[in-house]
Design a protein around this motif. Structure first.
Motif, PDB file in Angstrom:
ATOM      1  N   VAL A  47     -16.011 -12.049  -6.955  1.00  0.00           N
ATOM      2  CA  VAL A  47     -16.034 -12.568  -8.281  1.00  0.00           C
ATOM      3  C   VAL A  47     -16.560 -11.751  -9.120  1.00  0.00           C
ATOM      4  CG1 VAL A  47     -16.515 -15.125  -7.340  1.00  0.00           C
ATOM      5  CG2 VAL A  47     -18.252 -13.588  -7.875  1.00  0.00           C
ATOM      6  N   ALA A  48     -15.908 -11.854 -10.543  1.00  0.00           N
ATOM      7  CA  ALA A  48     -16.344 -10.615 -11.462  1.00  0.00           C
ATOM      8  C   ALA A  48     -16.716 -11.640 -12.564  1.00  0.00           C
ATOM      9  CB  ALA A  48     -15.104  -9.878 -11.624  1.00  0.00           C
ATOM     10  N   GLY A  49     -17.869 -11.221 -13.480  1.00  0.00           N
ATOM     11  CA  GLY A  49     -18.180 -11.636 -14.494  1.00  0.00           C
ATOM     12  C   GLY A  49     -19.330 -10.609 -15.173  1.00  0.00           C
ATOM     13  N   SER A  50     -19.700 -11.022 -16.356  1.00  0.00           N
ATOM     14  CA  SER A  50     -20.404 -10.327 -17.256  1.00  0.00           C
ATOM     15  C   SER A  50     -21.831 -10.227 -17.074  1.00  0.00           C
ATOM     16  CB  SER A  50     -20.203 -10.656 -18.720  1.00  0.00           C
ATOM     17  OG  SER A  50     -20.695 -11.901 -18.899  1.00  0.00           O
ATOM     18  N   ASP A  51     -22.539 -11.126 -16.462  1.00  0.00           N
ATOM     19  CA  ASP A  51     -23.799 -11.469 -16.143  1.00  0.00           C
ATOM     20  C   ASP A  51     -24.366 -11.149 -14.597  1.00  0.00           C
ATOM     21  OD1 ASP A  51     -26.731 -12.066 -17.113  1.00  0.00           O
ATOM     22  OD2 ASP A  51     -26.333 -13.786 -15.918  1.00  0.00           O
ATOM     23  N   ARG A  73     -16.344 -11.768   3.410  1.00  0.00           N
ATOM     24  CA  ARG A  73     -16.909 -10.752   2.602  1.00  0.00           C
ATOM     25  C   ARG A  73     -16.965 -11.632   1.020  1.00  0.00           C
ATOM     26  NH1 ARG A  73     -13.011  -8.480   4.482  1.00  0.00           N
ATOM     27  NH2 ARG A  73     -11.989  -8.402   2.447  1.00  0.00           N
ATOM     28  N   LEU A  74     -18.184 -11.538   0.487  1.00  0.00           N
ATOM     29  CA  LEU A  74     -18.552 -12.542  -0.605  1.00  0.00           C
ATOM     30  C   LEU A  74     -19.300 -11.852  -1.555  1.00  0.00           C
ATOM     31  CD1 LEU A  74     -19.448 -15.842   1.292  1.00  0.00           C
ATOM     32  CD2 LEU A  74     -17.155 -15.068   0.496  1.00  0.00           C
ATOM     33  N   GLU A  75     -18.950 -11.256  -2.645  1.00  0.00           N
ATOM     34  CA  GLU A  75     -19.748 -10.506  -3.505  1.00  0.00           C
ATOM     35  C   GLU A  75     -19.362 -10.544  -4.877  1.00  0.00           C
ATOM     36  OE1 GLU A  75     -18.403  -6.250  -3.343  1.00  0.00           O
ATOM     37  OE2 GLU A  75     -17.085  -6.904  -1.782  1.00  0.00           O
ATOM     38  N   PHE A  76     -20.298 -10.048  -5.730  1.00  0.00           N
ATOM     39  CA  PHE A  76     -20.296  -9.956  -7.163  1.00  0.00           C
ATOM     40  C   PHE A  76     -19.876  -8.782  -7.739  1.00  0.00           C
ATOM     41  CE2 PHE A  76     -22.407  -9.278 -11.199  1.00  0.00           C
ATOM     42  CZ  PHE A  76     -21.697  -9.987 -12.122  1.00  0.00           C
ATOM     43  N   ARG A  77     -19.089  -8.302  -8.767  1.00  0.00           N
ATOM     44  CA  ARG A  77     -18.896  -7.419  -9.548  1.00  0.00           C
ATOM     45  C   ARG A  77     -19.200  -7.686 -10.787  1.00  0.00           C
ATOM     46  NH1 ARG A  77     -15.727  -3.367  -6.539  1.00  0.00           N
ATOM     47  NH2 ARG A  77     -16.592  -3.270  -4.458  1.00  0.00           N
ATOM     48  N   GLN A  78     -19.951  -6.865 -11.665  1.00  0.00           N
ATOM     49  CA  GLN A  78     -20.269  -6.803 -13.123  1.00  0.00           C
ATOM     50  C   GLN A  78     -18.883  -6.416 -13.886  1.00  0.00           C
ATOM     51  OE1 GLN A  78     -23.575  -5.075 -14.677  1.00  0.00           O
ATOM     52  NE2 GLN A  78     -23.465  -6.476 -16.576  1.00  0.00           N
ATOM     53  N   LEU A  79     -18.348  -7.060 -14.764  1.00  0.00           N
ATOM     54  CA  LEU A  79     -17.194  -6.724 -15.517  1.00  0.00           C
ATOM     55  C   LEU A  79     -17.403  -7.406 -16.811  1.00  0.00           C
ATOM     56  CD1 LEU A  79     -14.426  -5.424 -15.876  1.00  0.00           C
ATOM     57  CD2 LEU A  79     -13.484  -7.666 -14.972  1.00  0.00           C
ATOM     58  N   ASP A  80     -17.115  -6.413 -17.950  1.00  0.00           N
ATOM     59  CA  ASP A  80     -16.925  -6.778 -19.194  1.00  0.00           C
ATOM     60  C   ASP A  80     -15.469  -6.909 -19.516  1.00  0.00           C
ATOM     61  OD1 ASP A  80     -16.745  -7.142 -22.138  1.00  0.00           O
ATOM     62  OD2 ASP A  80     -17.749  -5.167 -22.595  1.00  0.00           O
ATOM     63  N   PHE A  90     -12.516  -1.515 -12.668  1.00  0.00           N
ATOM     64  CA  PHE A  90     -12.749  -2.519 -12.010  1.00  0.00           C
ATOM     65  C   PHE A  90     -11.616  -2.769 -11.144  1.00  0.00           C
ATOM     66  CE2 PHE A  90     -11.474  -6.996 -10.877  1.00  0.00           C
ATOM     67  CZ  PHE A  90     -12.833  -7.436 -10.482  1.00  0.00           C
ATOM     68  N   ALA A  91     -10.268  -2.872 -11.669  1.00  0.00           N
ATOM     69  CA  ALA A  91      -9.113  -2.737 -10.653  1.00  0.00           C
ATOM     70  C   ALA A  91      -8.839  -1.643  -9.843  1.00  0.00           C
ATOM     71  CB  ALA A  91      -7.851  -3.056 -11.628  1.00  0.00           C
ATOM     72  N   ASP A  92      -9.187  -0.534 -10.024  1.00  0.00           N
ATOM     73  CA  ASP A  92      -8.934   0.647  -9.273  1.00  0.00           C
ATOM     74  C   ASP A  92     -10.104   0.548  -8.217  1.00  0.00           C
ATOM     75  OD1 ASP A  92      -7.072   1.534 -10.949  1.00  0.00           O
ATOM     76  OD2 ASP A  92      -8.123   3.282 -11.860  1.00  0.00           O
ATOM     77  N   ALA A  93     -11.483   0.060  -8.440  1.00  0.00           N
ATOM     78  CA  ALA A  93     -12.396  -0.201  -7.520  1.00  0.00           C
ATOM     79  C   ALA A  93     -11.869  -1.182  -6.484  1.00  0.00           C
ATOM     80  CB  ALA A  93     -13.720  -0.321  -8.019  1.00  0.00           C
ATOM     81  N   VAL A  94     -11.415  -2.032  -6.994  1.00  0.00           N
ATOM     82  CA  VAL A  94     -10.935  -3.234  -6.021  1.00  0.00           C
ATOM     83  C   VAL A  94      -9.927  -2.768  -5.085  1.00  0.00           C
ATOM     84  CG1 VAL A  94      -9.871  -5.471  -5.894  1.00  0.00           C
ATOM     85  CG2 VAL A  94     -11.432  -5.231  -7.567  1.00  0.00           C
TER      86      VAL A  94
END
Length: 326
Positions: A47-51, A73-80, A90-94
């Motif tokens: 999941v991606a979000g700002s906070d 695998r269940l994780e969060f990535r910060q994304l503005d 973000f897309a390249d990291a995914v």
């Protein structure tokens, strides 16, 4: 309370164990509930979000409902998502994630959006905010992830915004610098996502293994998003009370998105799959009802010259702020 699968979803969902899913805007609201449904069905979910704090809480909810914590695998990535450079990175990291590099990306849900009822505002990259968050973020992330989506079997991309609602298509002024209103901006961003959906669906229509592309308008949903619209807080409070009375439950809206992302009836290989019919089968309203497009708007979507100019202008806008697609 964690979202739970409806009986409709549980009977029509494909096995998701071992499948990779990304939900942009997946820490709360519709996106958060969709992420929980995907995790409950066995998918590995990012999941991606700002906070970060909201993201950490979202991951805890995913773990609570996960079908198999040992394999998922269940994780969060910060994304503005208002920053196209951040969306590109973000897309390249995914795409570089080992599981995605090996098996591809099976589900991409993009539910991050923005309604600004005030005057025209720009991001720090100089893009009109509604255009950036509602549309160009989807354009950049999806296009950067196309190789990963193509590598997966039966990949699905679902945009949550305003499928089939119509709106202005002005390729010479996508960001409404000449004539801005929040109503026009909201309509225009929905129309642009319709163009994005149709363009990508047409590009992949010959593939029996996907990816498939869908754009859904969830209707008025009882979420807290009204507080981020720019309305004065007392007005937002009243609006939130009205949404509580009149809006659809988040779980219902999330179930629509989950079905598009996982049900066999929406697979690229399914007989009579919407993506194999025509562009009208790509857009959905609440309950996955298919809207009857206004004839003039349908003609715009079918106008290759017009939509080609929209696509070229979108490429230019992304490249201008440091997020080229190649």
């Amino acid at each position: 309370m964690p979202a739970t699968q409806s009986s409709t979803s549980s009977t029509t969902a494909l096995p998701l164990l071992g499948r990779n899913a990304v939900v942009v805007g997946g820490t709360r609201g519709i996106g958060g509930a969709v992420a929980e449904l995907l995790a409950a069905a066995g998918a590995s979910v990012l999941v991606a979000g700002s906070d970060p704090a909201t993201g950490a809480a979202a991951v805890e909810r995913l773990r609570a409902v996960a079908a198999d914590n040992q394999q998922q695998r269940l994780e969060f990535r910060q994304l503005d998502a208002s920053s196209m450079v951040a969306c590109k990175e973000f897309a390249d990291a995914v795409a570089a994630e080992p599981a995605v590099a090996k098996d591809g990306l099976h589900v991409l849900v993009m539910s991050a959006g923005h309604v600004n009822v005030g005057s025209r505002k720009e991001t720090r990259e100089g893009l009109e905010m509604t255009f950036a968050l509602n549309y160009l973020s989807k354009f950049v992330v999806t296009n950067r992830l196309l190789p990963s989506l193509r590598r997966a079997n039966d990949a699905r991309v679902v945009y949550v915004l305003a499928g089939g609602n119509g709106g202005a298509l002005e390729p010479d002024d996508l960001q409404l610098s000449k004539s801005f209103s929040f109503v026009k901006a909201a309509g225009a961003s929905g129309a642009l996502v319709d163009v994005l959906t149709k363009h990508l669906a047409d590009e992949h229509k010959a593939s029996a293994s996907g990816p498939s592309f869908y754009h859904v308008f969830p209707g008025v949903v009882n979420t807290s998003n009204v507080y981020s619209t720019g309305l004065p807080r007392p007005v937002a409070f009243v609006a939130s009370l009205a949404m509580g009375l009149l809006g659809r439950p988040v779980a219902q809206a999330a179930d629509d998105v989950f079905r598009l992302a996982s049900a066999a009836e929406f697979a690229a290989s399914a007989p009579g799959a919407p993506s194999e019919k025509d562009e009208h089968g790509l857009y959905f309203h609440a309950g996955l009802a298919q809207p009857k497009l206004d004839a003039a708007y349908a003609a715009k979507l079918a106008d290759d010259e017009l939509t080609g100019r929209v696509w070229a202008a979108s490429l230019e806008a992304a490249a201008a702020v440091g997020a080229p697609l190649a």
